[in-house]
Write an enzyme that holds these catalytic residues in place. Structure first.
Site, mmCIF file in Angstrom:
data_model
loop_
_atom_site.group_PDB
_atom_site.id
_atom_site.type_symbol
_atom_site.label_atom_id
_atom_site.label_comp_id
_atom_site.label_asym_id
_atom_site.label_seq_id
_atom_site.Cartn_x
_atom_site.Cartn_y
_atom_site.Cartn_z
ATOM 1 N N TYR A 181 0.845 -1.201 0.000
ATOM 2 C CA TYR A 181 0.000 0.000 0.000
ATOM 3 C C TYR A 181 0.880 1.251 0.000
ATOM 4 O O TYR A 181 0.557 2.237 -0.653
ATOM 5 C CB TYR A 181 -0.929 0.006 1.223
ATOM 6 C CG TYR A 181 -1.995 1.062 1.105
ATOM 7 C CD1 TYR A 181 -3.224 0.765 0.520
ATOM 8 C CD2 TYR A 181 -1.756 2.377 1.533
ATOM 9 C CE1 TYR A 181 -4.196 1.742 0.377
ATOM 10 C CE2 TYR A 181 -2.724 3.348 1.386
ATOM 11 C CZ TYR A 181 -3.945 3.041 0.812
ATOM 12 O OH TYR A 181 -4.908 4.005 0.659
ATOM 13 N N PHE A 235 -7.938 20.814 -24.980
ATOM 14 C CA PHE A 235 -8.200 19.385 -25.035
ATOM 15 C C PHE A 235 -9.406 19.127 -24.131
ATOM 16 O O PHE A 235 -9.560 19.771 -23.097
ATOM 17 C CB PHE A 235 -6.998 18.538 -24.614
ATOM 18 C CG PHE A 235 -7.293 17.069 -24.765
ATOM 19 C CD1 PHE A 235 -7.358 16.506 -26.031
ATOM 20 C CD2 PHE A 235 -7.598 16.279 -23.671
ATOM 21 C CE1 PHE A 235 -7.711 15.167 -26.194
ATOM 22 C CE2 PHE A 235 -7.948 14.937 -23.828
ATOM 23 C CZ PHE A 235 -8.005 14.382 -25.093
ATOM 24 N N THR A 236 -10.247 18.167 -24.518
ATOM 25 C CA THR A 236 -11.545 17.960 -23.849
ATOM 26 C C THR A 236 -11.441 17.876 -22.324
ATOM 27 O O THR A 236 -12.028 18.680 -21.615
ATOM 28 C CB THR A 236 -12.207 16.682 -24.395
ATOM 29 O OG1 THR A 236 -11.254 15.621 -24.331
ATOM 30 C CG2 THR A 236 -12.631 16.864 -25.848
ATOM 31 N N ASP A 252 1.255 19.829 -20.947
ATOM 32 C CA ASP A 252 0.548 18.560 -21.144
ATOM 33 C C ASP A 252 1.540 17.679 -21.899
ATOM 34 O O ASP A 252 1.731 17.815 -23.102
ATOM 35 C CB ASP A 252 -0.738 18.766 -21.949
ATOM 36 C CG ASP A 252 -1.512 17.452 -22.105
ATOM 37 O OD1 ASP A 252 -0.894 16.370 -21.976
ATOM 38 O OD2 ASP A 252 -2.729 17.505 -22.369
ATOM 39 N N LYS A 261 -0.493 7.109 -23.608
ATOM 40 C CA LYS A 261 0.021 7.444 -24.936
ATOM 41 C C LYS A 261 1.528 7.144 -24.997
ATOM 42 O O LYS A 261 1.908 5.992 -25.142
ATOM 43 C CB LYS A 261 -0.293 8.902 -25.269
ATOM 44 C CG LYS A 261 -1.738 9.151 -25.701
ATOM 45 C CD LYS A 261 -2.732 9.153 -24.587
ATOM 46 C CE LYS A 261 -4.069 9.744 -24.986
ATOM 47 N NZ LYS A 261 -4.690 10.515 -23.930
ATOM 48 N N ARG A 315 -14.288 13.748 -35.795
ATOM 49 C CA ARG A 315 -13.852 14.970 -35.131
ATOM 50 C C ARG A 315 -14.386 16.123 -35.966
ATOM 51 O O ARG A 315 -13.705 16.635 -36.829
ATOM 52 C CB ARG A 315 -12.318 15.039 -35.032
ATOM 53 C CG ARG A 315 -11.738 14.322 -33.834
ATOM 54 C CD ARG A 315 -12.092 15.021 -32.533
ATOM 55 N NE ARG A 315 -11.507 14.378 -31.364
ATOM 56 C CZ ARG A 315 -12.178 14.107 -30.242
ATOM 57 N NH1 ARG A 315 -13.460 14.364 -30.148
ATOM 58 N NH2 ARG A 315 -11.571 13.576 -29.203
ATOM 59 N N PHE A 333 -20.565 13.204 -28.695
ATOM 60 C CA PHE A 333 -20.002 12.300 -29.716
ATOM 61 C C PHE A 333 -19.841 10.874 -29.221
ATOM 62 O O PHE A 333 -19.862 9.934 -29.999
ATOM 63 C CB PHE A 333 -18.660 12.842 -30.241
ATOM 64 C CG PHE A 333 -17.594 13.006 -29.194
ATOM 65 C CD1 PHE A 333 -17.545 14.149 -28.415
ATOM 66 C CD2 PHE A 333 -16.632 12.028 -28.996
ATOM 67 C CE1 PHE A 333 -16.559 14.304 -27.442
ATOM 68 C CE2 PHE A 333 -15.645 12.168 -28.032
ATOM 69 C CZ PHE A 333 -15.610 13.311 -27.251
HETATM 70 C C1 LIG Z 1 -5.610 11.490 -23.552
HETATM 71 C C2 LIG Z 1 -5.233 12.869 -23.270
HETATM 72 C C3 LIG Z 1 -5.433 13.471 -22.015
HETATM 73 C C4 LIG Z 1 -6.184 12.775 -20.895
HETATM 74 O O1 LIG Z 1 -5.558 11.638 -20.487
HETATM 75 P P1 LIG Z 1 -6.379 10.334 -19.997
HETATM 76 O O2 LIG Z 1 -5.276 9.388 -19.644
HETATM 77 O O3 LIG Z 1 -7.244 9.880 -21.114
HETATM 78 O O4 LIG Z 1 -7.164 10.741 -18.797
HETATM 79 C C5 LIG Z 1 -4.978 14.750 -21.828
HETATM 80 N N1 LIG Z 1 -4.388 15.446 -22.826
HETATM 81 C C6 LIG Z 1 -4.204 14.919 -24.041
HETATM 82 C C7 LIG Z 1 -3.553 15.730 -25.110
HETATM 83 C C8 LIG Z 1 -4.626 13.619 -24.318
HETATM 84 O O5 LIG Z 1 -4.464 13.127 -25.548
#
Ligand SMILES: *Cc1c(COP(=O)(O)O)cnc(C)c1O
Length: 463
Positions: free
Chosen positions: A78, A130-131, A221, A264, A388, A455
Site C-alpha cells: 500500500y 483538449f476535452t 501537457d 500514450k 472529429r 459524440f
Molecule cells: C488522452 C489525453 C489526455 C487525458 O488523459 P487520460 O489518460 O485519457 O485521462 C490529456 N491530454 C491529451 C492531449 C490527451 O491526448
C-alpha cells in the site's frame, strides 16, 4: 501510383512479434447490421466486431517483453512500493522534474493541478483546448482561452509547427486580464485537437521568456511530448544531432510541471502522473491525491502498472522506435495523399485526419459528413475510426444551435506497436474504396443526443 519504384529505402518495425491476438473478420452484410445497431456511431460498436481498431492511441499500446517482465515485479505494497521509486527515478531522468505524484490516468493529474492552482475567475491560456483538460480547468472556475497560431485551424497549411503558441495573443491576454488572474499557461506538446501538430523549441523558449517576465507558471501537457521531441529533431534547425532524450528534457526544462497520460507515450494500457518542481505545490498535490486517487506512492495504480510506465519511459526515447512510430503514421498518410485523398497536412504524430468536408462535399455539415464517413469505412472493411467535427464540437451553450467547426474530420488513429504495415495497406485501400464511391453516400440524421460530450453516445439514422 501504387506500384511506383520506391524513392527511399524502407524501414521496418524495430521489434518482432512474440504473442499474437487473433482478429475477427466479418462480412459486409454483418457490419452494415452492426453499425446500424450502434446508431452509426463507432464508439458504440463492440470491439469484437472491429477488424482493425484505429479509434484511438490511448491505452491501446502493445507492451514489450521487458515491460511484461516488469509487471511480474510489481510490489503491491500500500505504501512505499519499490515500483513508485523506479518510476520517480525514471521520471526525473527523462522529464527532469523534481517531484512525482502518480495518478490513474492523465485526467486525474489535470484534476489535481486545476484544483490547487486555479481560482474562480482565473484565465488559462493554452495552445488549443483538449476535452478533459479544459473540463477540469472550467470545473475549478477558470476560463480557457485559445492562444494557438491561426495555421492550426487550417487543414491545408503545411507549417511544420502548427502547435505553436501565438505570442502576441498570449501577451494581449496578459495585458487585458492581468498576470494575477493567470495561474499558469497550459502548453500541450503535439497538439491533439490540431491533428497531432508539434510545438517548436524556439516557441517554447519564447513562452518561458514571456511567462518569466510576468511571473506566470507554465504547465506542460506532456502526453505526447516525446513524439513532439522527435518532430523537433527532424524539423527544427540545430536539433538534428541531439538525442530525442536530450530534446525532451530541454522541452520540459522550460516548464514548471506537467500532467501526463501514460496511456500514450509511455506504451502502457493505463496510468498517468503529475510532476512539479515547486515543493509547496507538490505538498498540496500529494495531499490531494490521497482524497481522489490513492496514497501518493501509488495514486490509483497497481505497483505493476507503475513499473510498466517506468520501463515504457526507457523505451519511448529509442529513436528506431520513434522513427517507426511516426513513420507508420506518415506511411498511411502519404499513401492517401498519393491517391489524391484530402487529409490534414502536415501528417500528424499519432493519426491521419481525413478531410470529410472535402471528401463528402455534397453532404451539408448538418448531415454529419465525418460521422457518415467513419460509418462507411467501417461497413467497407471493419476498420474503426472516429469523428472529429460537428458532432464532437457540440452545441453553443447560449443559442443551443450546433457549433459549426472549421474542421470536419475523421481521425484515423494508430496505436503504438500494435499493427503492421500490411494493416496500414488494408486501411488505406478501404479508405480509397469509400472515396471512389463517395457520390453514392448520403448523410445521417441524429436521433438521440446526450447532453455532455455527445459524440461518445449520440445515435443516428441513415437518410
Ligand atoms: C488522452 C489525453 C489526455 C487525458 O488523459 P487520460 O489518460 O485519457 O485521462 C490529456 N491530454 C491529451 C492531449 C490527451 O491526448
Amino acid at each position: 501510383m501504387a506500384h511506383m519504384k520506391p524513392t527511399r529505402r524502407s524501414w521496418a518495425e524495430p521489434f518482432k512479434i512474440k504473442v499474437v491476438e487473433p482478429l475477427t473478420t466479418t462480412t459486409r452484410q454483418y457490419r452494415a447490421k452492426a453499425i446500424k445497431a450502434a446508431g452509426y456511431n463507432t464508439f458504440l460498436l463492440r470491439s469484437e466486431d472491429v477488424y482493425i481498431d484505429l479509434l484511438t492511441d490511448s491505452g491501446t499500446n502493445a507492451m514489450s517483453d521487458y515491460q511484461w517482465a516488469g509487471m511480474m515485479l510489481g510490489d503491491e505494497a500500500y505504501a512505499g512500493s519499490k515500483n513508485f521509486y523506479n518510476l520517480e527515478t525514471n521520471m526525473r531522468k527523462y522529464y527532469g522534474y523534481q517531484f512525482l505524484v502518480p495518478t490513474h490516468q492523465g485526467r486525474g493529474a489535470e484534476h489535481i493541478i486545476s484544483q490547487i492552482m486555479i481560482k474562480p475567475g482565473d484565465f488559462i491560456p493554452g495552445n488549443m483546448y483538449f476535452t478533459t483538460t479544459r473540463e477540469h480547468q472550467e470545473r475549478a472556475g477558470g476560463t480557457f482561452v485559445d492562444v494557438i497560431i491561426d495555421a492550426a485551424h487550417d487543414p491545408e497549411s503545411v507549417y511544420p509547427f502548427k502547435g505553436n503558441v501565438h505570442l502576441q495573443k498570449l501577451e494581449e491576454l496578459i495585458r487585458k486580464v492581468g498576470a494575477k488572474r493567470i495561474p499558469y499557461i497550459s502548453v500541450a506538446a503535439t497538439v491533439n485537437m490540431a491533428g497531432g501538430q508539434p510545438i517548436s523549441m524556439e516557441n517554447m523558449r519564447e513562452v518561458r521568456r514571456l511567462a518569466n517576465k510576468h511571473g506566470i507558471k507554465v504547465i506542460l501537457d506532456a502526453t505526447r511530448a516525446v513524439e513532439n521531441a522527435y518532430f523537433i529533431k527532424i524539423r527544427e534547425k540545430g536539433y538534428a544531432r541531439k538525442s530525442v532524450a536530450a530534446i525532451l528534457k530541454e522541452l520540459c526544462s522550460y516548464t514548471d510541471g506537467a500532467t501526463m497520460s501514460g496511456k500514450k507515450d509511455l506504451l502502457v494500457n493505463i496510468g498517468g502522473f503529475l510532476a512539479v518542481n515547486d515543493e509547496k505545490l507538490y505538498d498540496e498535490a500529494r495531499n490531494m491525491v490521497v482524497v481522489f486517487e490513492g496514497l501518493h506512492t501509488y495514486g490509483g495504480l497497481a505497483g505493476r502498472d507503475m513499473e510498466a510506465m517506468a520501463r515504457g519511459m526507457e523505451e519511448m526515447v529509442k529513436e528506431d522506435y520513434l522513427r517507426s512510430r511516426i513513420g507508420q503514421v506518415e506511411y498511411l498518410g502519404q499513401k492517401l495523399l498519393d491517391w489524391g485523398i484530402p487529409i490534414v497536412q502536415p501528417i500528424g504524430g499519432h493519426a491521419v485526419f481525413l478531410d470529410a468536408k472535402k471528401i463528402l462535399k455534397h453532404i451539408p455539415q448538418d448531415k454529419f459528413p465525418a460521422q457518415t464517413l467513419a460509418a462507411e469505412i467501417y461497413i467497407d472493411s471493419g476498420v474503426r475510426t472516429m469523428e472529429r467535427g460537428i458532432v464532437s464540437a457540440g452545441r453553443d451553450s447560449k443559442t443551443g444551435a450546433h457549433r459549426h467547426p472549421k474542421l470536419e474530420l475523421v481521425r484515423v488513429t494508430i496505436p503504438r506497436r500494435v499493427y503492421t504495415q500490411a494493416h496500414m495497406d488494408v486501411t488505406a485501400e478501404s479508405i480509397l474504396s469509400v472515396y471512389e464511391d463517395r457520390k453514392r453516400i448520403k448523410g445521417l440524421n441524429m436521433v438521440y443526443e446526450p447532453k455532455h460530450l455527445r459524440f461518445f453516445q449520440a445515435r443516428f439514422d441513415k437518410l
